[in-house]
Design an enzyme around this catalytic site. Sequence first.
Site, mmCIF file in Angstrom:
data_model
loop_
_atom_site.group_PDB
_atom_site.id
_atom_site.type_symbol
_atom_site.label_atom_id
_atom_site.label_comp_id
_atom_site.label_asym_id
_atom_site.label_seq_id
_atom_site.Cartn_x
_atom_site.Cartn_y
_atom_site.Cartn_z
ATOM 1 N N SER A 146 0.822 -1.214 0.000
ATOM 2 C CA SER A 146 0.000 0.000 0.000
ATOM 3 C C SER A 146 0.852 1.259 0.000
ATOM 4 O O SER A 146 0.383 2.336 -0.375
ATOM 5 C CB SER A 146 -0.919 0.004 1.235
ATOM 6 O OG SER A 146 -1.788 -1.094 1.190
ATOM 7 N N GLU A 372 -4.421 -3.072 -7.009
ATOM 8 C CA GLU A 372 -4.715 -1.724 -7.526
ATOM 9 C C GLU A 372 -5.191 -0.801 -6.410
ATOM 10 O O GLU A 372 -6.006 0.089 -6.632
ATOM 11 C CB GLU A 372 -5.800 -1.789 -8.611
ATOM 12 C CG GLU A 372 -5.435 -2.605 -9.796
ATOM 13 C CD GLU A 372 -4.624 -1.844 -10.799
ATOM 14 O OE1 GLU A 372 -4.295 -0.676 -10.515
ATOM 15 O OE2 GLU A 372 -4.306 -2.419 -11.843
HETATM 16 P P1 TGC Z 1 1.270 10.981 -2.062
HETATM 17 O O1 TGC Z 1 2.259 11.807 -1.308
HETATM 18 O O2 TGC Z 1 -0.172 11.144 -1.792
HETATM 19 O O3 TGC Z 1 1.486 11.192 -3.627
HETATM 20 C C1 TGC Z 1 2.776 11.147 -4.213
HETATM 21 C C2 TGC Z 1 2.692 11.870 -5.550
HETATM 22 O O4 TGC Z 1 1.780 11.181 -6.407
HETATM 23 C C3 TGC Z 1 0.688 12.036 -6.764
HETATM 24 N N1 TGC Z 1 -0.517 11.188 -6.791
HETATM 25 C C4 TGC Z 1 -1.088 10.806 -7.928
HETATM 26 N N2 TGC Z 1 -0.796 11.089 -9.205
HETATM 27 C C5 TGC Z 1 -1.556 10.525 -10.156
HETATM 28 N N3 TGC Z 1 -2.593 9.713 -9.857
HETATM 29 C C6 TGC Z 1 -2.915 9.399 -8.583
HETATM 30 N N4 TGC Z 1 -3.911 8.561 -8.327
HETATM 31 C C7 TGC Z 1 -2.153 9.956 -7.550
HETATM 32 N N5 TGC Z 1 -2.170 9.866 -6.189
HETATM 33 C C8 TGC Z 1 -1.166 10.627 -5.736
HETATM 34 C C9 TGC Z 1 0.654 13.094 -5.689
HETATM 35 O O5 TGC Z 1 0.036 14.262 -6.161
HETATM 36 C C10 TGC Z 1 2.132 13.281 -5.433
HETATM 37 O O6 TGC Z 1 2.665 14.036 -6.511
HETATM 38 P P2 TGC Z 1 3.894 15.055 -6.287
HETATM 39 O O7 TGC Z 1 4.053 15.731 -7.611
HETATM 40 O O8 TGC Z 1 3.442 15.976 -5.192
HETATM 41 O O9 TGC Z 1 5.056 14.203 -5.890
HETATM 42 O O10 TGC Z 1 1.701 9.467 -1.883
HETATM 43 P P3 TGC Z 1 1.691 8.553 -0.599
HETATM 44 O O11 TGC Z 1 3.061 7.973 -0.463
HETATM 45 O O12 TGC Z 1 1.103 9.299 0.573
HETATM 46 O O13 TGC Z 1 0.701 7.361 -1.003
HETATM 47 C C11 TGC Z 1 -0.620 7.625 -1.324
HETATM 48 C C12 TGC Z 1 -1.415 6.328 -1.619
HETATM 49 C C13 TGC Z 1 -1.472 5.454 -0.393
HETATM 50 C C14 TGC Z 1 -2.801 6.760 -2.001
HETATM 51 C C15 TGC Z 1 -0.842 5.575 -2.812
HETATM 52 O O14 TGC Z 1 0.479 5.336 -2.707
HETATM 53 C C16 TGC Z 1 -1.622 4.349 -3.189
HETATM 54 O O15 TGC Z 1 -2.486 4.457 -4.048
HETATM 55 N N6 TGC Z 1 -1.324 3.118 -2.628
HETATM 56 C C17 TGC Z 1 -1.897 1.879 -3.148
HETATM 57 C C18 TGC Z 1 -0.845 1.153 -3.949
HETATM 58 C C19 TGC Z 1 -1.409 0.468 -5.140
HETATM 59 O O16 TGC Z 1 -2.508 0.746 -5.615
HETATM 60 N N7 TGC Z 1 -0.666 -0.443 -5.697
HETATM 61 C C20 TGC Z 1 -1.065 -1.120 -6.886
HETATM 62 C C21 TGC Z 1 0.071 -1.912 -7.481
HETATM 63 S S1 TGC Z 1 -0.234 -2.374 -9.159
HETATM 64 C C22 TGC Z 1 -1.391 -3.562 -9.069
HETATM 65 O O17 TGC Z 1 -1.938 -3.880 -8.077
HETATM 66 C C23 TGC Z 1 -1.706 -4.190 -10.357
HETATM 67 S S2 TGC Z 1 -2.871 -5.438 -10.281
HETATM 68 C C24 TGC Z 1 -3.121 -5.550 -11.928
HETATM 69 C C25 TGC Z 1 -4.092 -6.528 -12.365
HETATM 70 O O18 TGC Z 1 -3.774 -7.726 -12.330
HETATM 71 O O19 TGC Z 1 -5.167 -6.097 -12.821
HETATM 72 P P1 FAD Z 2 -0.462 -4.223 2.723
HETATM 73 O O1 FAD Z 2 -0.134 -2.904 2.134
HETATM 74 O O2 FAD Z 2 0.510 -4.863 3.632
HETATM 75 O O3 FAD Z 2 -1.860 -4.100 3.463
HETATM 76 C C1 FAD Z 2 -2.325 -5.067 4.401
HETATM 77 C C2 FAD Z 2 -3.612 -4.516 5.039
HETATM 78 O O4 FAD Z 2 -3.301 -3.289 5.721
HETATM 79 C C3 FAD Z 2 -4.678 -4.182 4.007
HETATM 80 O O5 FAD Z 2 -5.932 -4.520 4.524
HETATM 81 C C4 FAD Z 2 -4.561 -2.680 3.859
HETATM 82 O O6 FAD Z 2 -5.797 -2.075 3.479
HETATM 83 C C5 FAD Z 2 -4.163 -2.266 5.275
HETATM 84 N N1 FAD Z 2 -3.447 -0.996 5.286
HETATM 85 C C6 FAD Z 2 -2.268 -0.678 4.711
HETATM 86 N N2 FAD Z 2 -1.943 0.598 4.909
HETATM 87 C C7 FAD Z 2 -2.962 1.129 5.626
HETATM 88 C C8 FAD Z 2 -3.236 2.438 6.126
HETATM 89 N N3 FAD Z 2 -2.410 3.455 5.897
HETATM 90 N N4 FAD Z 2 -4.369 2.616 6.824
HETATM 91 C C9 FAD Z 2 -5.237 1.586 7.025
HETATM 92 N N5 FAD Z 2 -5.035 0.343 6.579
HETATM 93 C C10 FAD Z 2 -3.913 0.126 5.872
HETATM 94 N N6 FAD Z 2 1.298 -5.238 -7.753
HETATM 95 C C11 FAD Z 2 2.015 -4.762 -8.809
HETATM 96 O O7 FAD Z 2 2.842 -3.875 -8.663
HETATM 97 N N7 FAD Z 2 1.823 -5.267 -10.062
HETATM 98 C C12 FAD Z 2 0.921 -6.256 -10.315
HETATM 99 O O8 FAD Z 2 0.758 -6.671 -11.470
HETATM 100 C C13 FAD Z 2 0.181 -6.791 -9.225
HETATM 101 N N8 FAD Z 2 -0.668 -7.845 -9.418
HETATM 102 C C14 FAD Z 2 -1.234 -8.441 -8.331
HETATM 103 C C15 FAD Z 2 -1.963 -9.635 -8.508
HETATM 104 C C16 FAD Z 2 -2.508 -10.274 -7.405
HETATM 105 C C17 FAD Z 2 -3.226 -11.576 -7.587
HETATM 106 C C18 FAD Z 2 -2.390 -9.704 -6.114
HETATM 107 C C19 FAD Z 2 -3.014 -10.356 -4.913
HETATM 108 C C20 FAD Z 2 -1.698 -8.527 -5.948
HETATM 109 C C21 FAD Z 2 -1.107 -7.892 -7.050
HETATM 110 N N9 FAD Z 2 -0.306 -6.753 -6.873
HETATM 111 C C22 FAD Z 2 0.395 -6.238 -7.930
HETATM 112 C C23 FAD Z 2 -0.029 -6.244 -5.541
HETATM 113 C C24 FAD Z 2 -1.169 -5.410 -4.949
HETATM 114 O O9 FAD Z 2 -1.248 -4.168 -5.543
HETATM 115 C C25 FAD Z 2 -0.914 -5.310 -3.451
HETATM 116 O O10 FAD Z 2 -1.181 -6.595 -2.892
HETATM 117 C C26 FAD Z 2 -1.783 -4.262 -2.780
HETATM 118 O O11 FAD Z 2 -1.428 -2.964 -3.209
HETATM 119 C C27 FAD Z 2 -1.707 -4.342 -1.253
HETATM 120 O O12 FAD Z 2 -0.402 -4.432 -0.802
HETATM 121 P P2 FAD Z 2 0.008 -5.583 0.277
HETATM 122 O O13 FAD Z 2 -0.484 -6.873 -0.268
HETATM 123 O O14 FAD Z 2 1.445 -5.423 0.541
HETATM 124 O O15 FAD Z 2 -0.844 -5.260 1.551
#
Ligand code: TGC
Ligand code: FAD
Length: 393
Positions: A146, A372
Amino acid sequence: MAKTDLFESPDYYLLDELLTDEHKLIRQSVRDWVKKEVSPIIEDYAQRAEFPKQLLKGLAEIGAFGPTIPVQYGGLGLDYISYGLIMQEIERGDSGIRSTASVQGSLVMYPIYAYGSEEQKNKYLPKLAGGELMGCFGLTEPDHGSDPGGMTTNFIDAGDYYLLNGAKMWISNAPFADIAIVWAKNELGKIQGLIVERGAEGFSTPETHNKWSLRASATGELVFDNVKVPKENLLPNVSGLKGPLGCLNQARYGIAWGAIGAAMDCYDTALRYAKERKQFGKPIAAFQLQQKKLAEMITEITKAQLLVWRLGTLKNDNRATPAQISMAKRNSVEMALNIAREARQILGGMGISGEYPIMRHMANLESVITYEGTHDIHLLITGLDITGEEAFK
Ligand code: TGC
Ligand code: FAD
């Protein structure tokens, strides 16, 4: 055993009237492809925990890879409603197949298109659109999910090339991807994107096994041990966390539509079953408790359909905010998971059988609600947006 797909799409509020003829044509062609190519085989592949690689060619042919990318780079130049409908129809078949398409289009093609050089766009995008090259997206690390800003994967300037070290985990498509978009910190601690090609020395992609969810999708790690990355493979036009997060906006938008597809499939299956299955001398659809479940399902599907349609029109005008996308992703996936759980109950014991798609959708959605951005993280994004107070840290 091959299965016949009887799916009929619910449209309780006549939302088709909001779509153009082109939208409906695109949706129909993807729906036909899913019925013919995905539904008959997907359960067996999920049971075997195998990705049906033969679907890649068809996915490319129906335009699932980067449909919004301009035609000059091999995309279809479609609008965001079309993109959403494509994701909805594919996920109606299986979330794992939609994952493959999401990653390729939103997380591999989009960053090259949005942040890449002209040479990178010309070199990679047409082949990615055609499925000749497949990609994956490495953001998540073992200790940073996250909180991707804390990543430790890094690269240094080693003169003729960059030297990349670190590891990514949970990466969709990693086991078979030809290229990886890898987010890593440079010597100044700034996050940048690199295109890493399979075959580079020190780069490996071990597969992740033992998943109970997205079993028909290939997931793996990306391991970088002093990998030499050519300098021309750095994405030149972005630095900072906003680079990968910008890609996530695209993919989360697709999931907001996609999860509705999974919900529709569960609802449609449960409705048909409830009308046919008799207990106590009448169809179980005639019992109030089952009607409550079905009525609530169609209500929630209809609300979600309206939300994503509106989001699509905002996105077409370039006015959709990341927080609006988070709300839709969160809403659709929770809705779909709740519907899958209720639908499973309507089918009684048959609900756990691979004869029906419900248990597979339900298990898949447990990943979709986590990747995501988790359900909690998207709530906190909405919380920040409406209060101005950040509650992540
Ligand atoms: P924060 O300080 O809020 O932001 C850092 C910089 O990023 C900008 N920003 C964004 N820009 C574009 N789109 C967004 N949605 C943005 N959100 C933030 C922000 O303005 C800032 O820019 P700058 O110019 O000031 O540097 O960042 P933070 O470290 O506090 O984190 C915020 C948080 C928790 C919301 C973010 O990191 C987050 O979304 N965490 C979740 C991680 C996540 O979604 N991981 C996904 C991995 S990929 C995946 O799961 C693929 S699955 C694919 C599949 O199989 O379908
Ligand atoms: P953590 O971040 O450790 O979170 C664990 C729990 O803590 C969650 O319930 C979360 O909501 C909670 N938590 C964390 N932070 C906070 C907070 N600040 N406040 C309150 N609660 C919080 N990633 C990629 O980069 N590319 C990919 O292609 C991709 N594909 C994936 C495919 C699969 C099948 C899966 C399962 C995951 C994939 N991911 C990918 C990773 C995915 O994006 C992460 O699993 C997800 O972002 C959560 O991270 P984590 O699993 O480390 O959970």
